[in-house]
Design a protein around this motif. Structure first.
Motif, PDB file in Angstrom:
ATOM      1  N   GLN A   1     -70.091  47.481  -7.058  1.00 47.15           N
ATOM      2  CA  GLN A   1     -69.003  47.452  -8.032  1.00 47.15           C
ATOM      3  C   GLN A   1     -67.864  48.373  -7.629  1.00 47.15           C
ATOM      4  O   GLN A   1     -66.688  48.023  -7.733  1.00 47.15           O
TER       5      GLN A   1
ATOM      6  N   THR B   1     -65.978  38.243 -11.117  1.00 43.04           N
ATOM      7  CA  THR B   1     -67.035  37.529 -11.848  1.00 43.04           C
ATOM      8  C   THR B   1     -66.680  37.387 -13.317  1.00 43.04           C
ATOM      9  O   THR B   1     -67.373  37.866 -14.187  1.00 43.04           O
ATOM     10  N   GLY B   2     -65.571  36.726 -13.581  1.00 46.38           N
ATOM     11  CA  GLY B   2     -65.215  36.505 -14.971  1.00 46.38           C
ATOM     12  C   GLY B   2     -64.755  37.799 -15.621  1.00 46.38           C
ATOM     13  O   GLY B   2     -64.441  38.755 -14.948  1.00 46.38           O
ATOM     14  N   HIS B   3     -64.756  37.806 -16.921  1.00 46.48           N
ATOM     15  CA  HIS B   3     -64.181  38.913 -17.660  1.00 46.48           C
ATOM     16  C   HIS B   3     -65.004  40.166 -17.473  1.00 46.48           C
ATOM     17  O   HIS B   3     -66.211  40.134 -17.555  1.00 46.48           O
ATOM     18  N   GLU B   4     -64.322  41.253 -17.209  1.00 44.95           N
ATOM     19  CA  GLU B   4     -65.038  42.523 -17.067  1.00 44.95           C
ATOM     20  C   GLU B   4     -65.439  43.000 -18.446  1.00 44.95           C
ATOM     21  O   GLU B   4     -64.913  42.557 -19.457  1.00 44.95           O
TER      22      GLU B   4
ATOM     23  N   PRO C   1     -72.495  43.967 -14.214  1.00 43.37           N
ATOM     24  CA  PRO C   1     -71.511  42.893 -14.334  1.00 43.37           C
ATOM     25  C   PRO C   1     -71.339  42.074 -13.057  1.00 43.37           C
ATOM     26  O   PRO C   1     -70.841  40.960 -13.108  1.00 43.37           O
TER      27      PRO C   1
ATOM     28  N   TYR D   1     -72.440  35.125 -15.663  1.00 45.26           N
ATOM     29  CA  TYR D   1     -72.306  36.559 -15.486  1.00 45.26           C
ATOM     30  C   TYR D   1     -72.174  37.216 -16.854  1.00 45.26           C
ATOM     31  O   TYR D   1     -71.678  36.595 -17.803  1.00 45.26           O
TER      32      TYR D   1
ATOM     33  N   GLY E   1     -70.138  39.181 -18.130  1.00 49.19           N
ATOM     34  CA  GLY E   1     -68.795  39.166 -18.691  1.00 49.19           C
ATOM     35  C   GLY E   1     -68.435  37.867 -19.394  1.00 49.19           C
ATOM     36  O   GLY E   1     -67.456  37.808 -20.124  1.00 49.19           O
ATOM     37  N   GLN E   2     -69.230  36.822 -19.147  1.00 48.38           N
ATOM     38  CA  GLN E   2     -68.933  35.529 -19.776  1.00 48.38           C
ATOM     39  C   GLN E   2     -69.701  35.327 -21.069  1.00 48.38           C
ATOM     40  O   GLN E   2     -69.594  34.285 -21.709  1.00 48.38           O
TER      41      GLN E   2
END
Lengths: 369, 254
Positions: free
Chosen positions: A286, A365-368, B102, B145, B147-148
């Motif tokens: 990360q 990867t999409g929304h944090e 995440p 993921y 976050g989704q």
């Protein structure tokens, strides 16, 4: 209509309004959206054209491309014959002609490895990566230096040009990232000794100019080391460059580590993962992703600063071109030489920049949280 | 010394004796004594800053204590990293802010420690992960993921992730405090089901309905001490301490 009524009918989704697609739409939206904007756009375009045109005229339209001597140049535009005539030495430096195929193989392998690792579709990344880090340096070393397996020995003082630049840059990049990561982790360690050593190391290397490091490596070090031990000059420069940039890398990575919520580490702890597992599997992936722009920024700075090795007498791309300027057959082509050197550096740096942007998008990867 | 296997079948699940902890000069935990038997469900409540989170975080050594003893499943907590990791393998934890990873998919979140700590083969780890994701009713999101997902879904994944290690005890650190109101129930339902299956649980929570439904014992903490502990009926109906009464009137009074 009363405001207390409940809405029983759902509103169907509609298409978004016109986004002004296409070239004409883009131009209208961005350059000519109003009278003032249009005037400003026109003036800017005119100024840009006036400034750039002479350069384009010199570099492309009036330039001479073909030939082998300076007589082939008309002298009105750029004389790229200067570059093409010296191309071999720009790429290989003083590397013996008979052995240049070895450099070609290393170039091809490097390009293939980078392409393999950079293109997500290709399989077996782990093994290719392992080979790139362990096998390839060995193969490249034996091919470039020679002296074994019937290959002619080529001392590093005969290396030069693009191959030297790429050697220094590749070793610097591949070496400074892992060392930098370890230093960054060490600097955040709870063990005072580890932390102290890392802080000292980072602050020392960050505090001295790279030129000083190179001078120290080439001039001072031999004074302290017994004369029987011969330490290759290029090797000394490589170690200096690696340590110097790893200190910068460490601070970039540390920025990323600090941005990771400590709950991530705690979740790893609660699951029973050990320190290196937590760092390697949870925190670093990360943190490094977060600082890709900073890492690539450092790579780019490193790549460009490889040309500083010319002050300790190593002939990198820029130094080889500079050396060519003093050739009595080719006096007066400094502009062509420097423009070409700049172009080569720019191509490499710009590629790194573009690739980093691509990787950033890919790793999203999409929304944090 | 007892081997963990021998001591695992008998004796209390958790034993805390005269536990004391300071943050600098601040005395956060004062002489905490607590014994948790196997299968017991304990709810810990108290005003913020009372040390309830700190206390349960001492059980898996996310916080270090300065004095006292913590024994989990017969293994005494020491400074030794190996010993600590051994204890953590038996203790699952769910955090207020989920703390899912995440950069990994839901499934990978659940497999990570199985593969790296328990050294299970990938396929077996995935099967276990899917089994628990099924139980928290989120198996259909396994490849998304974190976050989704919504907060409630993320917290259910976090519970599944902890359960994948087949822990002997589960620690919940305010698992519903960061959730939107409409998502609290889906998480509590999972926790209630877990309680009915006989899992030993320690929950720091303000969900008093949950406490009434499943708790064997409710513990009230204030200023780093255990003020009162009682079964839920007597805890809610006749609290003995003035501070407990005040606290209950504040959280139940609206």
């Amino acid at each position: 209509m009363t405001s207390f009524a409940a809405n029983t009918e759902m509103i169907a989704a509609r298409e978004a309004p016109d986004q002004r697609r296409g070239v004409a739409g883009w131009l209208r939206a961005n350059l000519f959206s109003g009278p003032i904007n249009s005037v400003v756009s026109v003036i800017t375009i005119v100024i840009l054209a006036r400034l750039l045109w002479p350069f384009i005229e010199w570099a492309i339209v009036d330039a001479d491309w073909l030939g082998s001597t300076r007589e082939d140049c008309t002298g009105e535009g750029a004389c790229w014959v200067f570059i093409s005539a010296r191309f071999e030495s720009i790429v290989y430096g003083f590397y013996p002609e008979a052995a240049r195929w070895r450099v070609d193989i290393v170039f091809a392998m490097l390009a293939a490895l980078i392409a393999w690792l950079a293109i997500p579709r290709l399989p077996a990344k782990r093994w290719v990566g392992l080979f790139a880090l362990v096998g390839f340096p060995l193969v490249a070393y034996y091919l470039l230096v020679g002296g074994h397996f019937g290959l002619m020995y080529v001392p590093t003082r005969e290396w030069g040009g693009l191959m030297l630049t790429l050697t220094v840059a590749t070793v610097g990049i591949v070496g400074s990232l892992p060392i930098g990561v370890l230093l960054a982790l060490g600097r955040r360690s709870s063990m005072p000794l580890v932390k102290g050593v890392c802080v000292l190391f980072i602050e020392f290397w960050r505090g001295v100019p790279l030129i000083t490091v190179l001078f120290m490596a080439s001039v001072m070090l031999p004074l302290f080391v017994p004369s029987e031990i011969e330490f290759d000059k290029l090797l000394r420069a490589l170690i200096g460059i690696m340590f110097f940039w790893s200190a910068y890398m460490a601070e970039v990575v540390r920025g990323g580590l600090q941005a990771i919520d400590k709950g991530q580490n705690e979740a790893g702890q609660a699951l029973g993962l050990g320190y290196w597992q937590r760092m390697g599997l949870i925190v670093l992936p990360q943190a490094l992703k977060l600082v890709i722009p900073g890492i690539v920024n450092t790579f780019i700075a490193l790549f460009k600063d490889t040309s500083l090795v010319l002050i300790i007498g190593l002939f990198d791309l820029l130094a080889i071109i500079r050396a060519g300027l003093t050739d009595t057959n080719w006096l007066g082509f400094a502009t062509e030489g420097y423009v070409f050197a700049a172009l080569v550096f720019w191509i490499f740096c710009f590629s790194m920049s573009r690739y980093s942007q691509y990787i950033e998008r890919k790793l999203h990867t999409g929304h944090e949280r | 010394m007892n081997t963990p296997a021998a001591s695992a079948s008998n004796g209390p699940m958790i034993e805390i004796k005269r536990l004391n902890k300071w943050y600098g000069d601040f005395h956060v935990l004062r002489d905490i004594d607590l014994t948790v038997t196997r299968g017991e469900r304990i709810v810990i409540c108290g005003p913020s800053g009372s040390g309830k989170s700190t206390m349960i975080r001492c059980i898996n050594h996310l916080e270090e204590h300065q004095q006292g003893e913590v024994v989990v499943n017969g293994i005494a907590m020491t400074q030794d990293v190996k010993r600590i990791e051994q204890i953590r393998r038996h203790v699952g934890m769910v955090f207020q802010h989920f703390n899912l990873f995440p950069h990994l998919s839901v499934l990978e979140n659940c497999c990570l420690s199985q593969v790296w700590v328990q050294k299970k083969p990938r396929a077996e780890a995935e099967a276990t992960a899917m089994e628990y994701l099924e139980r928290v009713q989120i198996a259909n999101q396994a490849h998304k993921y974190p976050g989704q997902l919504s907060g409630g879904q993320q917290q259910r994944v976090a519970i599944a992730r902890a359960l994948c290690m087949r822990p002997d005890v589960m620690l919940f650190d305010e698992p519903t405090s960061a959730l939107d109101p409409e998502m609290i129930k889906e998480v509590l339902d999972v926790m209630i089901e877990l309680a009915h299956e006989g899992m030993t649980m320690l929950c720091v929570t303000h969900e008093m309905g949950f406490a009434k439904t499943v708790a064997d014992r409710v513990i009230f903490m204030d200023q780093g001490q255990i003020i009162e502990e009682a079964p839920p009926e007597s805890f809610f109906n006749n609290p003995r301490s003035e501070r407990t009464r005040l606290f209950l009137s504040q959280i139940l009074g609206h």
